[in-house]
Design a protein around this motif. Structure first.
Motif, PDB file in Angstrom:
ATOM      1  N   LEU A 243      24.045 -75.291  10.098  1.00  0.00           N
ATOM      2  CA  LEU A 243      23.913 -75.119   8.652  1.00  0.00           C
ATOM      3  C   LEU A 243      25.272 -74.936   7.985  1.00  0.00           C
ATOM      4  O   LEU A 243      25.554 -75.547   6.951  1.00  0.00           O
ATOM      5  CB  LEU A 243      23.029 -73.908   8.354  1.00  0.00           C
ATOM      6  N   LEU A 244      26.118 -74.104   8.574  1.00  0.00           N
ATOM      7  CA  LEU A 244      27.414 -73.837   7.974  1.00  0.00           C
ATOM      8  C   LEU A 244      28.308 -75.069   7.984  1.00  0.00           C
ATOM      9  O   LEU A 244      29.082 -75.294   7.052  1.00  0.00           O
ATOM     10  CB  LEU A 244      28.098 -72.692   8.717  1.00  0.00           C
ATOM     11  N   ALA A 245      28.199 -75.878   9.044  1.00  0.00           N
ATOM     12  CA  ALA A 245      29.043 -77.068   9.140  1.00  0.00           C
ATOM     13  C   ALA A 245      28.575 -78.163   8.193  1.00  0.00           C
ATOM     14  O   ALA A 245      29.384 -78.824   7.539  1.00  0.00           O
ATOM     15  CB  ALA A 245      29.053 -77.584  10.577  1.00  0.00           C
ATOM     16  N   GLU A 246      27.267 -78.368   8.127  1.00  0.00           N
ATOM     17  CA  GLU A 246      26.738 -79.470   7.321  1.00  0.00           C
ATOM     18  C   GLU A 246      26.527 -79.091   5.857  1.00  0.00           C
ATOM     19  O   GLU A 246      26.602 -79.937   4.980  1.00  0.00           O
ATOM     20  CB  GLU A 246      25.408 -79.943   7.921  1.00  0.00           C
ATOM     21  N   PHE A 247      26.250 -77.801   5.609  1.00  0.00           N
ATOM     22  CA  PHE A 247      25.940 -77.352   4.248  1.00  0.00           C
ATOM     23  C   PHE A 247      26.683 -76.035   3.981  1.00  0.00           C
ATOM     24  O   PHE A 247      26.079 -74.963   3.929  1.00  0.00           O
ATOM     25  CB  PHE A 247      24.431 -77.153   4.082  1.00  0.00           C
ATOM     26  N   PRO A 248      28.005 -76.101   3.838  1.00  0.00           N
ATOM     27  CA  PRO A 248      28.794 -74.873   3.713  1.00  0.00           C
ATOM     28  C   PRO A 248      28.545 -74.099   2.428  1.00  0.00           C
ATOM     29  O   PRO A 248      28.826 -72.904   2.367  1.00  0.00           O
ATOM     30  CB  PRO A 248      30.237 -75.386   3.783  1.00  0.00           C
ATOM     31  N   SER A 249      28.034 -74.744   1.389  1.00  0.00           N
ATOM     32  CA  SER A 249      27.810 -74.053   0.122  1.00  0.00           C
ATOM     33  C   SER A 249      26.331 -74.159  -0.261  1.00  0.00           C
ATOM     34  O   SER A 249      25.665 -75.132   0.094  1.00  0.00           O
ATOM     35  CB  SER A 249      28.675 -74.666  -0.988  1.00  0.00           C
ATOM     36  N   PRO A 250      25.810 -73.170  -0.995  1.00  0.00           N
ATOM     37  CA  PRO A 250      24.386 -73.186  -1.375  1.00  0.00           C
ATOM     38  C   PRO A 250      24.107 -74.147  -2.525  1.00  0.00           C
ATOM     39  O   PRO A 250      23.700 -73.744  -3.619  1.00  0.00           O
ATOM     40  CB  PRO A 250      24.137 -71.735  -1.775  1.00  0.00           C
ATOM     41  N   ASP A 251      24.317 -75.444  -2.285  1.00  0.00           N
ATOM     42  CA  ASP A 251      24.105 -76.444  -3.319  1.00  0.00           C
ATOM     43  C   ASP A 251      22.671 -76.952  -3.282  1.00  0.00           C
ATOM     44  O   ASP A 251      21.809 -76.423  -2.571  1.00  0.00           O
ATOM     45  CB  ASP A 251      25.101 -77.590  -3.156  1.00  0.00           C
ATOM     46  N   HIS A 252      22.395 -78.011  -4.045  1.00  0.00           N
ATOM     47  CA  HIS A 252      21.046 -78.569  -4.089  1.00  0.00           C
ATOM     48  C   HIS A 252      20.567 -78.978  -2.700  1.00  0.00           C
ATOM     49  O   HIS A 252      19.412 -78.743  -2.338  1.00  0.00           O
ATOM     50  CB  HIS A 252      21.004 -79.784  -5.019  1.00  0.00           C
ATOM     51  N   ALA A 253      21.452 -79.611  -1.920  1.00  0.00           N
ATOM     52  CA  ALA A 253      21.046 -80.091  -0.600  1.00  0.00           C
ATOM     53  C   ALA A 253      20.596 -78.934   0.292  1.00  0.00           C
ATOM     54  O   ALA A 253      19.578 -79.025   0.996  1.00  0.00           O
ATOM     55  CB  ALA A 253      22.192 -80.852   0.061  1.00  0.00           C
ATOM     56  N   ARG A 254      21.360 -77.845   0.288  1.00  0.00           N
ATOM     57  CA  ARG A 254      21.007 -76.679   1.095  1.00  0.00           C
ATOM     58  C   ARG A 254      19.670 -76.085   0.626  1.00  0.00           C
ATOM     59  O   ARG A 254      18.822 -75.712   1.444  1.00  0.00           O
ATOM     60  CB  ARG A 254      22.126 -75.654   1.010  1.00  0.00           C
TER      61      ARG A 254
END
Length: 479
Positions: A243-254
């Motif tokens: 999760l941290l590598a692919e989606f480091p920030s709490p954006d729409h995708a996360r």
């Protein structure tokens, strides 16, 4: 622990075939190997290097390293490898990757060898021109030697881009996606009986990075209970690092991924849980998570008529379990509340397992169909069917094609619980298929896949196929 090398017969055979081709032709061959973190890419390649007996160089890039640091580490690895006839001829420093790869070309012997560049996307991050340099040095120098060049990476989208048609290395490498271990390999690694092997596969996603921490013959619930006493266990750490590598920030995708991981399956439910993302934003985002990130999977209802709605799920069962169950448990583990963490797992496990087993069972039946192991030779697609109201929802459909079939060969039910498939379940399946577009009871058959078998009082004369854990594991062992 499951530390020895397990499975990967087909993958090793593929790589050995490429090595044989290198030896026969006297020229180089390149392969990109991509797959999610901890799926075993590095271990597979190291096994090939060790088993081949050939000289090899294995370089692993370091995220965030500067260009001088990266090339310096590469040259040090090259000098200490079995490739160069004269180690003193390898320079200590170079001005960039062109000179570093020239040093590699000069070190390659005239006999077959192997070169591995691991974590390739991190090299591309450090130097935007790296793939262009690699292409130039490959064409001019490296490919003229009998070398197998293996390019590894966990960033699946970036690895795909490396060999896409608009990039310099296009057409120069075969592309291979390394999947997780299958359920039979999971059972073999852990020495578990079929039902527990399937549970272990759902928990670990078949990732060797987690399986290595699992003591042999340990039942799944006992393993999870023991891991709840260790906040740094790979069971929690691997999906969290993904999760941290692919989606480091709490954006729409996360937010969308987390909505699907919490159990939302439809477009409307995902939009609501993710904060009311507009449809014009959500639809392309879902497709990006499916086609580029490969973290979601989409399923369409399978029948002889087009159907809606599409359903979404987290593609990897370990990440799916983390988002639905283990993340909450991990928060408690970090606070020292081991017993409370395991109680969360116990409460949610049985219901989570019911849904999580479905895509594995469909994939298994699909494999059995294409392998000629089912009594319906024309089945080429296995899925499920539902209407807009999800009443009824049929777990298994076997058809001649998808998403719109010409003929349905079988329909069936999955009961992945501790209780057996009984008369009530059988009656529900018979009622459900009456709503299935294209269902002809004179031409189609009903099947059952049950974790706990058929109830003794059930008359199974109308069941065309009854499978349990043993048949699922055996399909993967034989397929």
């Amino acid at each position: 622990m499951a530390a020895e090398f397990i499975g990967r017969r087909a993958e090793l055979a593929m790589l050995r075939k490429r090595l044989d081709r290198v030896a026969e032709s006297g020229s180089g061959s390149a392969i990109t190997i991509r797959g999610r973190r901890q799926v075993g890419k590095s271990r597979l390649v190291q096994e090939l290097c060790d088993a081949s007996g050939l000289p090899y160089a294995y370089y692993t890039a370091i995220k965030g390293a500067s260009l001088p640091e990266a090339t310096g580490l590469f040259l040090a690895e090259l000098k200490s490898s079995g490739l160069p006839a004269d180690r003193e001829a390898i320079p200590e420093t170079v001005s960039g990757w062109p000179d570093a790869l020239r040093a590699l070309a000069s070190a390659l012997p005239e006999t077959p060898s192997i070169v591995v560049l691991d974590e390739l996307p991190w090299l591309a991050e450090q130097d935007e021109a790296f793939d262009g340099v690699l292409q130039a040095m490959w064409d001019r120098l490296i490919s003229r030697k009998p070398v197998l060049l293996l390019l590894l990476g966990s960033d699946i989208h970036m690895m795909e881009r490396l060999t896409s048609y608009d990039r310099p290395f296009y057409g120069r490498a075969d592309n291979f996606v390394l999947p997780p271990l299958n359920v039979a390999e999971t059972g073999q690694a852990l020495q578990l009986e079929p039902a527990e092997a399937i549970d272990a596969h759902l928990i670990t996603g078949g990732l060797p990075g987690i399986l290595r921490s699992w003591p042999r013959s340990t039942p799944p619930t006992e393993f999870v209970k023991a891991e709840c006493a260790d906040p740094a266990t790979p069971l929690f750490g691997i999906p969290e690092s993904t999760l941290l590598a692919e989606f480091p920030s709490p954006d729409h995708a996360r937010r969308v991924l987390e909505a699907v991981g919490s159990g939302d399956r439809t477009h409307a439910a995902i939009a609501a849980t993710a904060g009311g993302i507009p449809s014009g934003t959500l639809s392309p985002l879902l497709q990006r998570l499916i086609n580029e990130k490969h973290v979601l999977a989409q399923e369409q209802p399978l029948s002889t008529s087009p159907g809606k709605p599409a359903l979404y799920r987290v593609a990897d069962s370990n990440l799916r379990l983390y988002l639905a169950v283990l993340r909450s448990a991990h928060d408690l583990v970090l606070r020292g509340r081991t017993d409370a963490a395991f109680r969360i797992f116990e409460r949610r496990w049985a219901s989570w397992r019911v849904r999580a087993a479905e895509p594995l069972i469909r994939e298994t039946l699909g494999l059995a169909a294409t392998s000629g192991m089912l009594p319906w030779p024309d089945v080429e697609a296995v899925g499920g069917w539902w209407n807009r109201q999800f009443d009824p929802e049929i777990d298994l459909i076997g058809a001649d094609r998808e998403p719109v079939a010409q003929r349905i060969h079988f329909a069936g039910s999955i009961k992945w619980l501790e209780s057996s498939f009984d008369q009530h379940d059988w009656a529900s399946l018979q009622r459900a298929v009456s709503a299935l577009p294209g269902w002809d009871p004179t031409r189609g058959e009903l099947i059952v896949v049950s974790r706990s078998g058929l109830a003794p009082q059930l008359d199974g004369s109308g069941i065309g196929l009854a499978w349990g854990p043993e048949e699922i594991v055996e399909t993967w062992r034989s397929g």
